[in-house]
Design an enzyme around this catalytic site. Structure first.
Site, PDB file in Angstrom:
ATOM      1  CG  ASP A 163      30.836 -32.982 -14.431  1.00  0.00           C
ATOM      2  OD1 ASP A 163      30.458 -32.507 -15.329  1.00  0.00           O
ATOM      3  OD2 ASP A 163      30.407 -33.413 -12.992  1.00  0.00           O
ATOM      4  CG  ASP A 218      28.589 -39.900 -15.390  1.00  0.00           C
ATOM      5  OD1 ASP A 218      29.880 -38.906 -15.713  1.00  0.00           O
ATOM      6  OD2 ASP A 218      27.597 -39.582 -14.005  1.00  0.00           O
TER       7      ASP A 218
END
Length: 660
Positions: A163, A218
């Site tokens: 991430d 996201d």
């Protein structure tokens, strides 16, 4: 991971750029390395569990068991991946990562061993920063790449999701290459997923770094979020291929925020885009419909096709999309996608999708798993938010298959109780042989009246011919406002006598005219409501999660007692029935976003845009939006993202009201 709503998740950006303390500086090896020849398929827990207590060892083992029990392994799913919150907040005295003993009492290696014992692969998560994306801030791998990669390899990790939070301003290319080199040095084959949200255009530089890279922010479990991500990822088709995949984020199928029709579109479109197929729902709670979608081998075959070509957009107009994917054997996959809230006929041809000239073509419906033939037309009336997918091939024996018969209606009827409403259905033969004994039926809920006012049967329907039937639909007094199932069925006999039924799921919407005088939008039933994060709110701002979690509507210091709280991208539609003359609102970015965020506000009536606010930011005071809606049957309130993504786009329709 999808750790936090877009408005809350941003990387840290200090001025300095620390150097990894344990990363070799030798020239970087290049990919491909034989991994991820097709897009990875598997499971990731984040979309269904986030960091809740239910994410633990037993859940992960249960998912692995279900891969076998429900046929998902047989369908191609392989990876069982952990997301954030698996570790303790601090490393041990030796600088090693430590699994949370409450969640994983036997450690990560034991879980990986269990997954491997099922013939599956195991994945894990961390961040290319000092901490991960969760608010608790678990250890990230920046400065620990070599030791963490070695630890992952020793545990038996087969897949790493890396991430982008708390990255300390270190250049993305440096951070992600550092972990690539560390993984390579372990000697263990580990698929490497770059999750930097597309911020640095990884599709342009990461093909020699990772096997897949996130192209967007996201995803959330909503139609608008899925749609926005689709539109960001589609133009990137030239960058995808074996060992290098565009990743539009994980699947939301089965999490409950969309309808089954929308989830089928989600799955079909991801398959067309050669996207990684990572299940994001808790399979222990999944419905049969969810398993049916996820295990569709016809669609999975498109995603896993050896050519590795991402679908391209052949046409896009008024919410009607035609996507085409060239397959390794020369076939074409064709997706007819309807973005709108009304059924739409979408059509193309074998020639337009790139197939050679032929007398006929085999047309396989990948949802119905049925082979038919067409003389060249590829067409379907696609339900609202639906996607019809065909696999089309030039076939010398095309006439061995029955003719393709298309059934459709001309819209979603808006029905006032006790008042007959007209609807027209069509049944068309796209093939070169007759469809015989054609019969059409329209099924409504119990208590409704449905009457055919023109013929609903035909003894034969030659190739190219169409049967049109007019209907009157009446909802009973007392029917509550909202959507009701309305199903069209067309049955016919093929030349060999086979009875074939085509069913088109649809709906009718019971509507109530707005009251005379001033009608506040928050007090009216809406036809549809879609939001980028969280539900559309009545008289409060959007809190991005559950209904009612927002605050008072406030724009530039001005508070509004009534109105709608939205989050870009958003659409809310109302039935006005020709009874209203004007719409008024004060619009802007809610003060809770600070001086961040940007959005545009638009008012549409019966498919025509009447007015727009222009782009507004968190620094702007409320702006007046007025529109003449005289004679309009429906009005849509639209919020766009201002062209710069959806972070912090809390968009308020203050004092939103109709004059009727």
């Amino acid at each position: 991971m999808s750790a936090q709503p877009a408005a809350a998740r941003t990387p840290d950006t200090p001025a300095t750029t620390p150097v990894s303390t344990d990363t070799a500086r030798s020239p970087a090896p290049r990919l491909p390395d034989g991994l991820a020849k097709t897009p990875p398929m598997g499971f990731n827990n984040w979309n269904s569990t986030h960091c809740r207590a239910e994410f633990d060892e037993e859940m992960v083992k249960g998912i692995a068991d279900l891969f076998l029990a429900k046929g998902l392994k047989d369908a191609g799913y392989r990876y069982v991946n952990l997301d954030d919150c698996w570790a303790l907040p601090e490393r041990d005295a030796n600088g090693k990562l430590v699994a949370d003993p409450r969640r994983f009492p036997h450690g990560i290696k034991a879980v990986a061993d269990y997954v491997h014992s099922k013939g599956l692969k195991f994945g894990i998560y961390t961040s290319a920063g000092t901490k991960t994306c969760n608010e608790a801030g678990f250890p990230g791998s920046l400065g620990h790449e070599v030791s963490d990669a070695r630890q992952f390899a020793d545990w038996g990790v087969d897949y790493l999701k890396y991430d982008n939070c708390n990255n300390q301003g270190v250049d993305a290319r440096y951070r992600y290459r550092a972990m690539r080199d560390a993984l390579k040095a372990t000697g263990r084959p580990i698929v490497y997923s770059i999750c930097e949200w597309g911020e640095n255009r990884p599709w342009e530089w990461a093909s020699d770094v990772g096997h897949l890279w996130r192209t967007t922010g996201d995803i959330s479990d909503s139609w608008s979020s899925m749609l926005g991500i689709l539109k960001q990822n589609l133009p990137l088709a030239p960058y995808a291929g074996p060992g290098r995949w565009n990743d539009p984020d994980m699947l939301e199928v089965g999490n409950g925020g969309m309808t089954d029709t929308e989830y089928r579109s989600h799955f079909a479109l991801w398959s067309m885009m050669s996207a990684p197929l990572l299940i994001g729902s808790d399979l222990r709670k999944a419905t049969p419909e969810t398993f049916e979608i996820l295990a569709n081998k016809d669609l999975i075959a498109l995603d896993q096709d050896a050519a590795g070509k991402q679908a391209t957009v052949l046409a896009s107009e008024d919410g009607r999309w035609t996507l085409v994917k060239e397959l390794a054997n020369g076939d074409r996959a064709v997706a007819l996608f309807n973005e709108t809230g009304q059924p739409q006929r979408i059509t193309t041809s074998a020639r337009q999708v790139g197939l050679p000239q032929a007398d006929g073509y085999r047309l396989r419906d990948l949802w119905q798993h049925r082979d038919q033939h067409t003389t060249g037309t590829i067409s379907a009336t696609v339900p609202a938010h639906g996607t019809t997918v065909y696999r089309v091939s030039a076939d010398r024996r095309w006439a061995d298959h029955p003719p393709a018969v298309e059934a459709g209606t001309d819209g979603i009827p808006l029905v006032e109780t006790g008042t007959p409403t007209a609807l027209r259905s069509t049944v068309g033969n796209l093939g070169g042989t007759p469809a015989r004994d054609v019969r059409v039926a329209l099924r409504a809920p119990d208590g409704w009246q449905v009457t055919a006012t023109s013929p609903a049967t035909a003894r034969a329907l030659p190739g190219g011919a169409t049967l049109r039937t007019d209907w009157e639909i009446t909802a009973p007094a007392g029917a509550r406002p909202g959507a009701y199932d309305l199903t069209l069925t067309a049955a016919h006999r093929a030349p060999d006598g086979q009875r074939i039924t085509t069913t088109l799921p649809g709906s009718a919407h019971v509507v109530v005219p707005p009251p005379a005088g001033t009608a506040y939008a928050a007090e009216l039933p809406w036809l549809t409501a879609a939001n980028g994060w969280g539900p559309v709110e009545r008289n409060t701002s959007v809190g991005e999660s559950e209904a009612g979690d927002g605050g008072q509507l406030t724009i530039g210091g001005a508070a509004f007692a009534k109105g709608l709280g939205a989050h870009a991208p958003s659409e809310v539609s109302f039935y006005t029935g020709g009874r209203c003359t004007a719409f008024h609102a004060r619009v802007g970015i809610d003060d809770e976003s600070g001086d961040k965020g940007s959005a545009g506000f638009e008012v549409w009536a019966d498919g025509e845009r009447l007015t727009e606010s222009g782009t507004m930011t968190g620094k702007d005071t409320a702006r007046t939006v007025d529109a003449d809606v005289s004679g309009a049957r429906t009005v849509r309130l639209v919020v766009t993202d201002g062209g710069d993504g959806v972070d912090h786009d809390h968009a308020d329709w203050g004092d939103a009201r109709f004059s009727c």
